[in-house]
Design a protein around this motif. Structure first.
Motif, PDB file in Angstrom:
ATOM      1  N   ARG A  23       0.834  -1.199   0.000  1.00 32.92           N
ATOM      2  CA  ARG A  23       0.000   0.000   0.000  1.00 32.92           C
ATOM      3  C   ARG A  23       0.868   1.249   0.000  1.00 32.92           C
ATOM      4  O   ARG A  23       1.997   1.229   0.492  1.00 32.92           O
ATOM      5  N   ALA A  24       0.346   2.313  -0.544  1.00 32.03           N
ATOM      6  CA  ALA A  24       1.019   3.605  -0.479  1.00 32.03           C
ATOM      7  C   ALA A  24      -0.045   4.675  -0.326  1.00 32.03           C
ATOM      8  O   ALA A  24      -1.187   4.494  -0.723  1.00 32.03           O
ATOM      9  N   THR A  25       0.373   5.782   0.286  1.00 35.24           N
ATOM     10  CA  THR A  25      -0.553   6.883   0.577  1.00 35.24           C
ATOM     11  C   THR A  25      -0.020   8.165  -0.038  1.00 35.24           C
ATOM     12  O   THR A  25       1.182   8.428   0.015  1.00 35.24           O
ATOM     13  N   VAL A  26      -0.914   8.959  -0.617  1.00 36.93           N
ATOM     14  CA  VAL A  26      -0.570  10.331  -0.973  1.00 36.93           C
ATOM     15  C   VAL A  26      -1.570  11.214  -0.242  1.00 36.93           C
ATOM     16  O   VAL A  26      -2.764  10.910  -0.209  1.00 36.93           O
ATOM     17  N   LEU A  27      -1.052  12.255   0.395  1.00 35.13           N
ATOM     18  CA  LEU A  27      -1.959  13.102   1.167  1.00 35.13           C
ATOM     19  C   LEU A  27      -1.608  14.567   0.988  1.00 35.13           C
ATOM     20  O   LEU A  27      -0.544  14.920   0.498  1.00 35.13           O
ATOM     21  N   THR A  28      -2.549  15.396   1.395  1.00 29.57           N
ATOM     22  CA  THR A  28      -2.267  16.828   1.349  1.00 29.57           C
ATOM     23  C   THR A  28      -2.535  17.425   2.718  1.00 29.57           C
ATOM     24  O   THR A  28      -3.494  17.081   3.397  1.00 29.57           O
ATOM     25  N   ARG A  29      -1.595  18.267   3.130  1.00 30.78           N
ATOM     26  CA  ARG A  29      -1.678  18.908   4.445  1.00 30.78           C
ATOM     27  C   ARG A  29      -1.945  20.389   4.275  1.00 30.78           C
ATOM     28  O   ARG A  29      -1.965  20.896   3.158  1.00 30.78           O
ATOM     29  N   ALA A  30      -2.029  21.068   5.386  1.00 32.58           N
ATOM     30  CA  ALA A  30      -2.294  22.509   5.370  1.00 32.58           C
ATOM     31  C   ALA A  30      -1.325  23.214   4.434  1.00 32.58           C
ATOM     32  O   ALA A  30      -0.148  22.866   4.354  1.00 32.58           O
ATOM     33  N   GLY A  31      -1.838  24.192   3.716  1.00 35.14           N
ATOM     34  CA  GLY A  31      -0.986  24.957   2.817  1.00 35.14           C
ATOM     35  C   GLY A  31      -0.867  24.333   1.438  1.00 35.14           C
ATOM     36  O   GLY A  31      -0.194  24.864   0.562  1.00 35.14           O
ATOM     37  N   GLY A  32      -1.518  23.188   1.235  1.00 34.55           N
ATOM     38  CA  GLY A  32      -1.496  22.588  -0.093  1.00 34.55           C
ATOM     39  C   GLY A  32      -0.195  21.876  -0.415  1.00 34.55           C
ATOM     40  O   GLY A  32       0.193  21.745  -1.560  1.00 34.55           O
ATOM     41  N   ARG A  33       0.492  21.404   0.621  1.00 37.35           N
ATOM     42  CA  ARG A  33       1.699  20.589   0.409  1.00 37.35           C
ATOM     43  C   ARG A  33       1.279  19.125   0.306  1.00 37.35           C
ATOM     44  O   ARG A  33       0.389  18.696   1.024  1.00 37.35           O
ATOM     45  N   PHE A  34       1.957  18.421  -0.558  1.00 33.79           N
ATOM     46  CA  PHE A  34       1.610  17.003  -0.738  1.00 33.79           C
ATOM     47  C   PHE A  34       2.731  16.123  -0.197  1.00 33.79           C
ATOM     48  O   PHE A  34       3.912  16.472  -0.282  1.00 33.79           O
ATOM     49  N   GLU A  35       2.325  14.985   0.349  1.00 28.86           N
ATOM     50  CA  GLU A  35       3.322  14.035   0.837  1.00 28.86           C
ATOM     51  C   GLU A  35       3.028  12.649   0.283  1.00 28.86           C
ATOM     52  O   GLU A  35       1.865  12.281   0.123  1.00 28.86           O
ATOM     53  N   VAL A  36       4.100  11.918   0.018  1.00 27.74           N
ATOM     54  CA  VAL A  36       3.990  10.523  -0.409  1.00 27.74           C
ATOM     55  C   VAL A  36       4.452   9.657   0.762  1.00 27.74           C
ATOM     56  O   VAL A  36       5.574   9.833   1.259  1.00 27.74           O
ATOM     57  N   LEU A  37       3.590   8.767   1.211  1.00 24.98           N
ATOM     58  CA  LEU A  37       3.959   7.872   2.314  1.00 24.98           C
ATOM     59  C   LEU A  37       4.102   6.457   1.764  1.00 24.98           C
ATOM     60  O   LEU A  37       3.136   5.859   1.283  1.00 24.98           O
ATOM     61  N   ALA A  38       5.314   5.947   1.825  1.00 25.87           N
ATOM     62  CA  ALA A  38       5.587   4.588   1.366  1.00 25.87           C
ATOM     63  C   ALA A  38       6.741   4.066   2.190  1.00 25.87           C
ATOM     64  O   ALA A  38       7.545   4.838   2.713  1.00 25.87           O
ATOM     65  N   SER A  39       6.838   2.746   2.302  1.00 22.76           N
ATOM     66  CA  SER A  39       7.921   2.193   3.120  1.00 22.76           C
ATOM     67  C   SER A  39       9.178   1.921   2.291  1.00 22.76           C
ATOM     68  O   SER A  39      10.132   1.359   2.801  1.00 22.76           O
ATOM     69  N   SER A  40       9.172   2.312   1.045  1.00 25.86           N
ATOM     70  CA  SER A  40      10.351   2.102   0.217  1.00 25.86           C
ATOM     71  C   SER A  40      11.495   2.969   0.725  1.00 25.86           C
ATOM     72  O   SER A  40      11.310   4.147   1.003  1.00 25.86           O
ATOM     73  N   ALA A  41      12.656   2.361   0.829  1.00 27.63           N
ATOM     74  CA  ALA A  41      13.815   3.068   1.356  1.00 27.63           C
ATOM     75  C   ALA A  41      14.662   3.569   0.196  1.00 27.63           C
ATOM     76  O   ALA A  41      14.939   2.833  -0.739  1.00 27.63           O
ATOM     77  N   ASP A  42      15.061   4.834   0.278  1.00 26.42           N
ATOM     78  CA  ASP A  42      16.013   5.336  -0.705  1.00 26.42           C
ATOM     79  C   ASP A  42      17.399   5.108  -0.125  1.00 26.42           C
ATOM     80  O   ASP A  42      17.799   5.754   0.835  1.00 26.42           O
ATOM     81  N   MET A  43      18.134   4.138  -0.681  1.00 27.33           N
ATOM     82  CA  MET A  43      19.498   3.934  -0.174  1.00 27.33           C
ATOM     83  C   MET A  43      20.495   4.447  -1.199  1.00 27.33           C
ATOM     84  O   MET A  43      21.613   3.983  -1.284  1.00 27.33           O
ATOM     85  N   GLY A  44      20.036   5.409  -1.996  1.00 30.62           N
ATOM     86  CA  GLY A  44      20.914   6.024  -2.971  1.00 30.62           C
ATOM     87  C   GLY A  44      20.404   5.871  -4.383  1.00 30.62           C
ATOM     88  O   GLY A  44      20.833   6.571  -5.295  1.00 30.62           O
ATOM     89  N   GLN A  45      19.456   4.956  -4.562  1.00 30.99           N
ATOM     90  CA  GLN A  45      19.003   4.681  -5.926  1.00 30.99           C
ATOM     91  C   GLN A  45      18.055   5.748  -6.444  1.00 30.99           C
ATOM     92  O   GLN A  45      17.759   5.781  -7.625  1.00 30.99           O
TER      93      GLN A  45
END
Ligand code: FES
Ligand code: FES
Lengths: 777, 179
Positions: free
Chosen positions: A474-496
């Motif tokens: 599963r993955a989540t995209v959400l919007t918070r106050a001020g119209g900023r968007f966030e992507v919530l996922a458990s994928s780790a960026d280890m440099g790629q």
């Protein structure tokens, strides 16, 4: 598919974490300020096999500031809530690997963890360790796969086999296979060996843990926060919300931070619980090389039955991998190895057998390519030998027999869309240019032999078979106050570059600039489980979830804005919707907005779950069907120059073409391809883990070498895009495929240059000297 | 065994630390000064992640003892960028090109490479080289990167060296750089 020309997908925007990394501002685990943190270190076995008879602490040493934990000081079975622990094993695929060997228990490899020590300074912890002596009784050890298969000494069940696979295509039993083989005009037969390979991420393994009321917190360098989370639920004996795992900025993984971090996290939580405060464990390089997982050494026996026209009548492959002392991920690595073992070539009769066996080596594990590089080396040497035996140009031979859309793989998977063979064949042919002159001298005036080698290969993207369905990421995209968007996922960026890729995919799907999208660090108490960061699945699978979540979120915001009569772009509309929804006593449109606010996130959030593309059928018992949703395709050309005085090999050219479906960010894709290419070139010519009596004999960077700037030529990287209809904008995997083939291309180039074959990796100058003396490789 | 305090200049700021003269410069920077941009990849002089400039010359700070630094000048990755008049960080050309051209992936090797490459560019080490790319490869061969395959780093260094913008002032004039 998002193809809007104003979007960021397909453009090489600078990676979002770039500035933090070039200025030194990025905080890796060892850079964090953890107040009062103690330094943990590990007491390890020195024998490959035997029993642990207990730990002696030198009474003359001052232990007052030092914490010592063994498996016997832990309250197993009491559970975290009662101040104790759960079970003493690292939950992966089996329960056979203890976090710490209990006294009286069995030691199965050198450098196995026996006890843990923590102290306010690392220096004190180290001197304490010098005064802690494990008592061990040695038993005869199993140090080769042949000894393992003889099973005189039993390490795993009765036969020392962790896992077996059998793939049959176009025949029903072994006799039928032999009949098909016997009908061939010519049989090419070879035995191939590849050694263990160290991932050599430049940031060593690093982890910290600290108890908070009701929850154990863990942070560290890792690829799979939810793997650590799952393993810690078992070790701690706790519920999901009593342990929280955060990935910190990670200095490389390449598979090496897939399963091992669970071991390190277990050690950190044991010490943290004993102390009641924060503990960090950062391995030094020597310990990291000696004790953590490496690529499985493999032995592959390969028979290729050719008809008189050169087409392939039958393929028979037998793969044996050294899994090391515990099962860890070996069955899955072996699975990928066997599924790729027949190669991307047309053949109606295929048998592939595979075994992963137990030895007294430290466990081997995940490393970019995950079993496929070992079998790719074998089949691409075989195909080269077939072309050579027939006197055909090697690239033309591959072109004639490679899989195309409409063909079936060894598991009977019908290849439909996104088969890059024609494009790969063409771009490599066009880039090739004249082959180097066979004889000459190098810049030192030494005589040289030159040669050119090719390889062609494929790599399944995503989990095998129904893995993605079972995982249901599963993955989540959400919007918070001020119209900023966030992507919530458990994928780790280890440099790629996954956080940059997610930013681009979400921004385009939302129709906002990438600067309006953030991807927070994955933490298990804040992001949904999108699955582990492995198997070339992050862009294709998780990127697909992000795209779908973002599109749905956008539609919701636009629908609300239309109803409420709010003008402007999505950022303005999202901001208005949040503002309206959080107003007190909202009515009308505002009430509607309020109803859409997810109370858990305090934001308008859209979470989507994986849905398989239509028509995926996979049978896990017969190993038939659609092994992977789709494949990446690649070709590599390597020119070598062998110094006949020193026997050193200079790589003078490396052209690598990879079909990635769609390059969301071409520079990031190029970096992925080139990083994998150089790891493969290193595996071919330099990287050599030497085991002596079960211990890594070259556990330091001085003797365990990897390619430097000076060891590789300028790389010619060609990105090919044969879109996968179910990937985001057509993208499929890229992480692993560059590792699969270049080593075979190097060996093929060496045979072209020297007229002798090299079937074992790495090919070191001494191997070349021996071969030139006529000793074979 | 603490001797007299060690006084040295780090990124334009004078420091005095009371540590064992045998303490590694790497640890003094990271633990005592909390300049954690300098990384430890091997601790034995092989990887270059710990590269800093000592009196303008690249060294592996894991092999340098604090005592050797008394009275000298150290530049770390934190000292490469300057602060512009408006308080905004102005990246060194090498840093900017590494970001723009994808020369940093996981980033753990990047501080060492940035320091070493900035030194090369500022000293004009590539000027007049017959094969500048080969020269970059030779001069950076002490810095291991496991992620990039090196190509994009070489691209970045070549671009930085060619950038018209003057890079760092000479290393003995480090006072203007942000600490
Ligand atoms: S940490 Fe100093 S060279 Fe590797
Ligand atoms: S960017 Fe990861 S080691 Fe260089």
């Amino acid at each position: 598919m998002q193809t809007s020309s104003g979007g960021s997908v397909g453009r090489s925007i600078a990676r979002v974490d770039g500035v933090a990394k070039v200025t030194g501002a990025a905080r890796y685990l060892d850079d964090l300020d953890l107040s009062g943190v103690q330094h943990g270190i590990t007491v390890r076995s020195t024998i490959a096999h035997g029993t642990f008879d207990g730990l002696d602490l030198d009474p003359a040493f001052d232990w007052t500031q030092v914490t010592v934990v063994t498996a016997d000081t832990i309250g197993w079975g009491q559970g975290f809530a009662a101040g104790g622990f759960g079970a003493n094993y690292i939950a992966m695929l089996d329960t056979d690997q203890p976090a710490l060997v209990p006294s009286g228990g069995r030691i199965k490899h050198v450098d196995e963890p026996l006890a843990l020590i923590a102290a306010p300074t690392r220096a004190l912890a180290l001197s304490a360790r010098a005064h802690a002596r494990p008592r061990q009784t040695a038993l005869p050890a199993v140090l080769t796969v042949d000894d393992a298969l003889r099973a005189d000494i039993k390490l795993y069940q009765d036969d020392n086999v962790f896992k077996r696979f059998l793939i049959r295509k176009g025949h029903s039993d072994d006799d039928e296979l032999e009949i098909a083989m016997a009908g061939a005009a010519r049989i090419i037969e070879g035995r191939y060996e590849t050694g263990a390979q160290e991932q050599m991420y430049i940031e060593p393994q690093a982890m910290a843990a600290w108890p908070e009321p009701g929850v154990m917190r863990i942070a560290g360098s890792m690829q799979c926060p939810y793997y650590v989370h799952k393993a810690m639920k078992v070790v701690l004996g706790c519920d999901a919300d009593q342990v929280a795992v955060t990935q910190t900025v990670t200095g490389g993984g390449f598979g090496g931070k897939e399963e091992y971090p669970s071991m390190l996290a277990a050690h950190c939580v044991m010490l943290a619980a004993a102390i009641g405060g924060p503990v960090k464990m950062v391995y030094d390089r020597d310990e990291d090389i000696a004790a953590t997982t490496k690529r499985h050494p493999a032995r592959v026996h390969h028979r290729l039955g050719l008809r008189s026209d050169g087409s392939i009548a039958a393929i028979d492959v037998d793969v044996i991998m050294d899994g090391g002392a515990y099962l860890t991920l070996s069955p899955v690595v072996l699975s990928r190895g066997v599924l790729h073992a027949a190669g991307p070539y047309r053949c109606d009769v295929v048998r592939v057998r595979g075994r992963a066996v137990a030895t007294n080596h430290p466990p081997h594990g995940a490393f970019r390519g995950f079993g496929a590089p070992q079998t790719t080396f074998a089949y691409e040497r075989q195909i080269d030998k077939a072309a050579r035996a027939r006197g055909e140009a090697p690239w033309v031979y591959r072109d004639r027999h490679a899989l195309r859309a409409g063909d079936t793989t060894a598991t009977g998977q019908l290849l439909a869309a996104s088969v890059g063979t024609d494009e790969i064949i063409a771009v490599i042919r066009d880039a090739a240019g004249p082959a180097p002159a066979r004889d000459g001298t190098n810049r030192h005036g030494a005589p040289v032999k030159r040669g050119r080698g090719y390889a062609f290969y494929f790599h399944g993207a995503g989990f095998t078979g129904s893995g993605e369905q079972r995982l249901a990421g599963r993955a989540t995209v959400l919007t918070r106050a001020g119209g900023r968007f966030e992507v919530l996922a458990s994928s780790a960026d280890m440099g790629q570059g996954s956080i940059t890729i997610f930013t681009q995919i979400a921004a385009d799907a939302l129709g906002v600039p990438p600067t309006h999208v953030r991807v927070p660090d994955p933490a298990t108490d804040a992001v949904p489980d999108s699955g582990p960061t492995v198997a070339s699945r992050t862009c294709m699978v998780v990127g697909g979830l992000v795209e779908r979540a973002a599109r749905t979120l956008r539609a919701r915001i636009e629908a609300w804005a239309a109803a409420a009569g709010v003008p402007g772009d999505l950022v303005a509309q999202a901001a208005a919707m949040i503002k309206a929804g959080t107003e007190a006593g909202a009515a009308g449109a505002a009430a509607q907005a309020a109803a859409e606010i997810d109370p858990h996130h305090g934001a308008i959030a859209e979470t989507v779950q994986y849905e398989p593309p239509p028509g995926i059928h996979w049978d896990d018992t017969t190993y038939t069907g659609q092994a992977y949703p789709c494949y990446g395709w690649a070709g590599c050309l390597v020119d070598v120059e062998v110094d006949l005085d020193t026997r050193e090999v200079a790589l003078t050219r490396c052209v690598h073409a990879v079909d990635v479906g769609k390059a969301i960010n071409p520079v990031i894709v190029q970096g992925q391809i080139e990083g994998g290419t150089v790891q493969a070139l290193g595996w071919a010519l330099l990287e050599n883990i030497v085991y002596k009596d079960g211990k890594v004999a070259n556990a330091n960077m001085t003797n365990c070498i990897v390619p430097t700037f000076a060891d590789v030529p300028d790389l010619e990287t060609i990105i090919v895009e044969c879109p996968y209809p179910f990937g985001p904008s057509g993208a499929k995997g890229v992480g692993e495929i560059p590792m699969d083939g270049p080593a075979a291309a190097v060996a093929n180039a060496l045979e072209d240059a020297l007229g002798v074959g090299f079937d074992r990796l790495p090919v070191l100058p001494e191997d070349i000297a021996r071969a030139l003396r006529g000793g074979g490789s | 065994m603490t001797a007299a305090p060690i006084r040295f200049d780090v990124n334009g700021v004078a420091h005095s630390v009371e540590v064992s003269p045998w303490k590694r410069l790497l640890d003094v920077l990271r633990d005592d000064l909390r300049l954690t941009g300098t990384k430890e990849g091997c601790g034995e002089g092989e990887c270059g992640a710990c590269t800093v400039l000592l009196d303008g010359v690249p060294v592996n700070s894991c092999l340098v003892a604090a005592g050797q630094c008394d009275g000298r000048t150290v530049t770390t990755v934190e000292g490469l960028a300057r602060r512009g008049g408006d308080g905004e960080t102005m990246l060194h050309a090498v840093q900017r090109e590494l970001v723009e051209r994808g020369g940093a992936q996981c980033g753990i090797c990047t501080p060492g490479i940035a320091v070493c490459a900035a030194h090369l560019c500022d000293r004009g080490a590539l000027a007049g080289a017959a094969d500048p790319r080969a020269r970059v490869r030779e001069l950076l061969a002490g810095n291991i990167c496991r992620c990039t395959g090196y190509q994009l780093i070489v691209d970045a260094v070549i671009a930085a060296a060619a950038a018209a913008v003057p890079a760092l002032p000479p290393t003995d004039d480090a006072g203007e750089r942000t600490p």
